[in-house]
Design a protein around this motif. Structure first.
Motif, PDB file in Angstrom:
ATOM      1  N   THR A  30     -34.694  -5.262   8.897  1.00 45.58           N
ATOM      2  CA  THR A  30     -35.431  -4.846   9.960  1.00 45.58           C
ATOM      3  C   THR A  30     -34.678  -3.648  10.498  1.00 45.58           C
ATOM      4  OG1 THR A  30     -34.399  -5.652  11.980  1.00 45.58           O
ATOM      5  CG2 THR A  30     -35.811  -7.372  10.605  1.00 45.58           C
ATOM      6  N   GLY A  31     -35.729  -2.751  11.039  1.00 44.23           N
ATOM      7  CA  GLY A  31     -35.460  -1.376  11.309  1.00 44.23           C
ATOM      8  C   GLY A  31     -34.773  -0.645  10.111  1.00 44.23           C
ATOM      9  N   ILE A  36     -28.766   3.170  11.021  1.00 38.94           N
ATOM     10  CA  ILE A  36     -27.979   2.015  10.062  1.00 38.94           C
ATOM     11  C   ILE A  36     -28.610   1.756   8.973  1.00 38.94           C
ATOM     12  CG2 ILE A  36     -27.078  -0.516  10.456  1.00 38.94           C
ATOM     13  CD1 ILE A  36     -26.941   0.022  13.411  1.00 38.94           C
ATOM     14  N   GLU A  62     -40.533  -2.439   9.392  1.00 39.77           N
ATOM     15  CA  GLU A  62     -40.541  -1.541  10.413  1.00 39.77           C
ATOM     16  C   GLU A  62     -41.546  -1.641  11.322  1.00 39.77           C
ATOM     17  OE1 GLU A  62     -38.986   0.854  12.135  1.00 39.77           O
ATOM     18  OE2 GLU A  62     -37.273   1.206  11.252  1.00 39.77           O
ATOM     19  N   VAL A 107     -31.636  -5.721  12.427  1.00 44.99           N
ATOM     20  CA  VAL A 107     -30.974  -4.471  13.005  1.00 44.99           C
ATOM     21  C   VAL A 107     -31.946  -3.814  13.986  1.00 44.99           C
ATOM     22  CG1 VAL A 107     -30.258  -2.210  12.157  1.00 44.99           C
ATOM     23  CG2 VAL A 107     -29.577  -4.052  10.559  1.00 44.99           C
ATOM     24  N   SER A 109     -34.038  -2.391  16.476  1.00 45.03           N
ATOM     25  CA  SER A 109     -34.210  -2.543  17.829  1.00 45.03           C
ATOM     26  C   SER A 109     -33.671  -1.092  18.546  1.00 45.03           C
ATOM     27  CB  SER A 109     -33.232  -3.519  18.583  1.00 45.03           C
ATOM     28  OG  SER A 109     -32.073  -3.633  17.907  1.00 45.03           O
ATOM     29  N   PRO A 111     -31.036   1.548  20.093  1.00 44.37           N
ATOM     30  CA  PRO A 111     -29.664   1.680  20.736  1.00 44.37           C
ATOM     31  C   PRO A 111     -29.556   2.031  22.258  1.00 44.37           C
ATOM     32  CG  PRO A 111     -30.267   3.588  19.089  1.00 44.37           C
ATOM     33  CD  PRO A 111     -31.550   2.551  19.537  1.00 44.37           C
ATOM     34  N   GLN A 132     -39.451 -12.419  15.851  1.00 36.33           N
ATOM     35  CA  GLN A 132     -38.500 -12.413  14.781  1.00 36.33           C
ATOM     36  C   GLN A 132     -37.993 -13.707  14.290  1.00 36.33           C
ATOM     37  OE1 GLN A 132     -36.259  -8.716  14.073  1.00 36.33           O
ATOM     38  NE2 GLN A 132     -38.031  -7.551  14.124  1.00 36.33           N
ATOM     39  N   GLY A 150     -28.556  -5.795  15.915  1.00 41.52           N
ATOM     40  CA  GLY A 150     -29.338  -5.076  17.057  1.00 41.52           C
ATOM     41  C   GLY A 150     -28.756  -5.480  18.409  1.00 41.52           C
ATOM     42  N   ALA A 153     -26.037  -7.905  20.533  1.00 41.41           N
ATOM     43  CA  ALA A 153     -26.354  -8.759  19.379  1.00 41.41           C
ATOM     44  C   ALA A 153     -26.151 -10.358  19.440  1.00 41.41           C
ATOM     45  CB  ALA A 153     -25.178  -8.135  18.323  1.00 41.41           C
ATOM     46  N   LEU A 178     -17.457  -5.166  13.243  1.00 38.07           N
ATOM     47  CA  LEU A 178     -17.219  -3.757  13.557  1.00 38.07           C
ATOM     48  C   LEU A 178     -16.210  -3.703  14.613  1.00 38.07           C
ATOM     49  CD1 LEU A 178     -17.849  -0.859  13.392  1.00 38.07           C
ATOM     50  CD2 LEU A 178     -19.599  -1.212  15.020  1.00 38.07           C
ATOM     51  N   HIS A 207     -19.932  -9.060  21.757  1.00 39.62           N
ATOM     52  CA  HIS A 207     -20.019  -7.830  21.238  1.00 39.62           C
ATOM     53  C   HIS A 207     -20.208  -6.990  22.828  1.00 39.62           C
ATOM     54  CE1 HIS A 207     -19.930  -4.064  19.174  1.00 39.62           C
ATOM     55  NE2 HIS A 207     -21.406  -3.918  19.284  1.00 39.62           N
ATOM     56  N   SER A 257     -23.186   4.493  16.560  1.00 36.62           N
ATOM     57  CA  SER A 257     -22.291   4.294  15.288  1.00 36.62           C
ATOM     58  C   SER A 257     -23.259   3.763  14.251  1.00 36.62           C
ATOM     59  CB  SER A 257     -21.356   3.221  15.465  1.00 36.62           C
ATOM     60  OG  SER A 257     -21.656   1.826  15.782  1.00 36.62           O
TER      61      SER A 257
HETATM   62  P1  NAD Z   1     -32.321   3.445  15.236  1.00 30.93           P
HETATM   63  O1  NAD Z   1     -33.153   3.775  16.555  1.00 30.93           O
HETATM   64  O2  NAD Z   1     -31.778   4.563  14.613  1.00 30.93           O
HETATM   65  O3  NAD Z   1     -33.092   2.606  14.257  1.00 30.93           O
HETATM   66  C1  NAD Z   1     -33.694   1.350  14.734  1.00 30.93           C
HETATM   67  C2  NAD Z   1     -34.706   1.295  14.016  1.00 30.93           C
HETATM   68  O4  NAD Z   1     -35.325  -0.069  14.428  1.00 30.93           O
HETATM   69  C3  NAD Z   1     -35.984   2.042  14.307  1.00 30.93           C
HETATM   70  O5  NAD Z   1     -36.267   2.802  13.138  1.00 30.93           O
HETATM   71  C4  NAD Z   1     -36.880   1.523  15.103  1.00 30.93           C
HETATM   72  O6  NAD Z   1     -38.481   1.905  14.581  1.00 30.93           O
HETATM   73  C5  NAD Z   1     -36.804  -0.030  14.521  1.00 30.93           C
HETATM   74  N1  NAD Z   1     -37.259  -1.075  15.220  1.00 30.93           N
HETATM   75  C6  NAD Z   1     -37.577  -1.084  16.600  1.00 30.93           C
HETATM   76  N2  NAD Z   1     -38.039  -2.143  16.894  1.00 30.93           N
HETATM   77  C7  NAD Z   1     -38.271  -3.059  15.577  1.00 30.93           C
HETATM   78  C8  NAD Z   1     -38.979  -4.066  15.730  1.00 30.93           C
HETATM   79  N3  NAD Z   1     -39.608  -4.702  16.313  1.00 30.93           N
HETATM   80  N4  NAD Z   1     -39.282  -4.454  14.286  1.00 30.93           N
HETATM   81  C9  NAD Z   1     -38.534  -3.886  13.184  1.00 30.93           C
HETATM   82  N5  NAD Z   1     -38.232  -2.345  13.401  1.00 30.93           N
HETATM   83  C10 NAD Z   1     -37.943  -2.180  14.689  1.00 30.93           C
HETATM   84  O7  NAD Z   1     -30.990   2.550  15.787  1.00 30.93           O
HETATM   85  P2  NAD Z   1     -29.763   2.307  14.859  1.00 30.93           P
HETATM   86  O8  NAD Z   1     -28.518   3.295  15.345  1.00 30.93           O
HETATM   87  O9  NAD Z   1     -30.096   1.833  13.548  1.00 30.93           O
HETATM   88  O10 NAD Z   1     -29.170   0.760  15.763  1.00 30.93           O
HETATM   89  C11 NAD Z   1     -30.100  -0.371  15.630  1.00 30.93           C
HETATM   90  C12 NAD Z   1     -29.383  -1.474  16.684  1.00 30.93           C
HETATM   91  O11 NAD Z   1     -27.965  -1.761  16.190  1.00 30.93           O
HETATM   92  C13 NAD Z   1     -29.322  -0.866  17.991  1.00 30.93           C
HETATM   93  O12 NAD Z   1     -29.493  -1.812  18.904  1.00 30.93           O
HETATM   94  C14 NAD Z   1     -27.727  -0.623  18.252  1.00 30.93           C
HETATM   95  O13 NAD Z   1     -27.445  -0.615  19.422  1.00 30.93           O
HETATM   96  C15 NAD Z   1     -27.267  -1.794  17.385  1.00 30.93           C
HETATM   97  N6  NAD Z   1     -26.010  -1.614  17.021  1.00 30.93           N
HETATM   98  C16 NAD Z   1     -25.120  -2.731  16.860  1.00 30.93           C
HETATM   99  C17 NAD Z   1     -23.634  -2.571  16.377  1.00 30.93           C
HETATM  100  C18 NAD Z   1     -22.957  -3.937  16.396  1.00 30.93           C
HETATM  101  O14 NAD Z   1     -21.622  -3.825  16.230  1.00 30.93           O
HETATM  102  N7  NAD Z   1     -23.529  -4.953  16.489  1.00 30.93           N
HETATM  103  C19 NAD Z   1     -23.293  -1.235  15.883  1.00 30.93           C
HETATM  104  C20 NAD Z   1     -24.068  -0.202  15.910  1.00 30.93           C
HETATM  105  C21 NAD Z   1     -25.279  -0.292  16.362  1.00 30.93           C
END
Ligand code: NAD
Ligand code: LMR
Length: 345
Positions: A30-31, A36, A62, A107, A109, A111, A132, A150, A153, A178, A207, A257
């Motif tokens: 997802t995403g 990421i 997406e 993924v 959601s 950031p 989901q 996301g 987490a 991570l 996390h 990240s």
């Molecule tokens: P990003 O904004 O670059 O990409 C997120 C994507 O998710 C976007 O393309 C968006 O359109 C899509 N999205 C939003 N809502 C959605 C939904 N309901 N269904 C499907 N897609 C959807 O963000 P990113 O940098 O890829 O980060 C994604 C998430 O991962 C964030 O919440 C970030 O904080 C988290 N993250 C977690 C860790 C961890 O260690 N757990 C590490 C890094 C980032």
């Protein structure tokens, strides 16, 4: 005279005969058009996660306004001509994305920005994991492996699991790999050894900046790591650096990240898929009361995974007063996040 396509097929069969023997698995992300996703998809498609003999069908989700961007990502995947990728489904429909999925990377959601804590995202992101979770319960394989990336987490995983009717809690996990990898990186740098020399580092809890990276079982260059490190450094600078690394990266990069997060997601899922061969790693999973962590909280534990994919919490570790305080702090952190999403679970 063979055409180019026929020649390509003959070459493929000769070089990778085993590729033709395994049935493709279904891998949902997802995403998928996010930051990421852009790193993760290439690692999955290269065979880094499920093995270079395991073909896959990528099922990419997406939101509707971002489908054109996802279309561009799919074009690039096609242009990469990965032998292991047998099909790509790009969709804005959750049930289509999760249909018969064997592995799911949650993924998608938002950031956080520079002025936010990860928990501040719960209002924005929590509701995503209700729909989901339901769709995973309705559509995914009955022994699907779900990793939640996301943020926040652990609690998003709790929400997805609560809404996934008919699936066992053992299908769900959240990523603290991570944090584990960051801890390994800090120890390796401090001791001046390659990261591969540092093993059995794990993370307890959430996390969030309350996480507790535990070095008591860690080994560096085949010797106990704690014997080579200063306790004050371990309890202060090391712990603070690991726990706040996400924020430090956002401040430095202007974005959260992404490549390291994708890499950690691959590490987590690969270990779940193939087993850890006795190595201890960190996974946040629904507690069954281990170490007095309340049942159901998605808490990072030291775990091993056997070759069949069964995760076992490493039990019997000594819990000294300092460790107990850190565990309790994380329980309280996660209970407070769980209260904030009570209407979603
Ligand atoms: P990003 O904004 O670059 O990409 C997120 C994507 O998710 C976007 O393309 C968006 O359109 C899509 N999205 C939003 N809502 C959605 C939904 N309901 N269904 C499907 N897609 C959807 O963000 P990113 O940098 O890829 O980060 C994604 C998430 O991962 C964030 O919440 C970030 O904080 C988290 N993250 C977690 C860790 C961890 O260690 N757990 C590490 C890094 C980032
Ligand atoms: C990270 O740890 O890098 C991610 O969870 C992003 C963040 O918000 O800290």
């Amino acid at each position: 005279m063979c055409g180019a396509g026929s020649r390509a097929r003959i070459g493929y069969a000769q070089i990778l005969p085993e590729v033709r023997m395994k049935a493709p698995i279904r891998v949902a992300v997802t995403g998928a058009a996010g930051n990421i996703g852009y790193s993760l998809l290439w690692r999955l498609a290269s065979g880094n996660c499920f093995g270079d003999d395991q073909p896959m069908i990528l099922q990419l989700l997406e939101i509707t306004p971002v489908m054109e961007r996802l279309n561009g990502v799919v074009m690039e995947l096609v242009d990469s001509a990965f032998p292991l990728v047998h099909d790509i489904v790009a969709t804005d429909d959750v049930n289509t994305a999760f249909r018969d999925a064997d592995a799911i990377f949650l993924v998608g959601s938002r950031p956080r920005s520079k002025d936010m804590d990860r928990a501040d995202l719960v209002a924005a992101n929590g509701p995503i994991f209700v729909g989901q979770g339901k769709a995973i319960g309705e559509s995914a394989s009955r022994d699907v492996k779900v990793i939640t990336v996301g943020n926040p987490a652990n609690t998003n995983c709790l929400i997805a699991r609560a809404n996934a009717t008919g699936l066992d809690g053992s299908c769900f996990s959240a990523m603290t790999r991570l944090d584990q990898n960051r801890a390994v990186g800090q120890v390796a740098a401090k001791l001046g050894v390659p990261a591969a020399q540092v093993q059995d580092v794990f993370v307890w809890g959430n996390h969030s900046d309350k996480m507790y990276p535990d070095l008591r079982k860690a080994v560096a260059s085949e010797l106990p790591a704690m014997g080579q490190l200063d306790l004050a450094w371990v309890r202060e600078e090391f712990r603070r650096t690991v726990a706040t690394r996400g924020k430090a990266i956002i401040m430095a990069r202007g974005a959260s990240s992404a490549a390291s997060a994708a890499s950690a997601a691959v590490d987590h899922m690969r270990d779940w898929w193939k087993g850890t061969n006795g190595r201890i790693v960190s996974m946040a999973i629904p507690s069954q009361g281990w170490y007095d962590v309340p049942e159901g909280l998605v808490f990072s534990f030291p775990v091993t995974v056997d070759a069949s994919g069964t995760i076992s919490v490493v039990e019997g570790l000594e819990i000294d007063a300092y460790t107990r305080d850190r565990i309790v702090e994380n329980i309280q952190d996660l209970e407070s996040e769980r209260s904030a999403v009570a209407e979603l679970i």
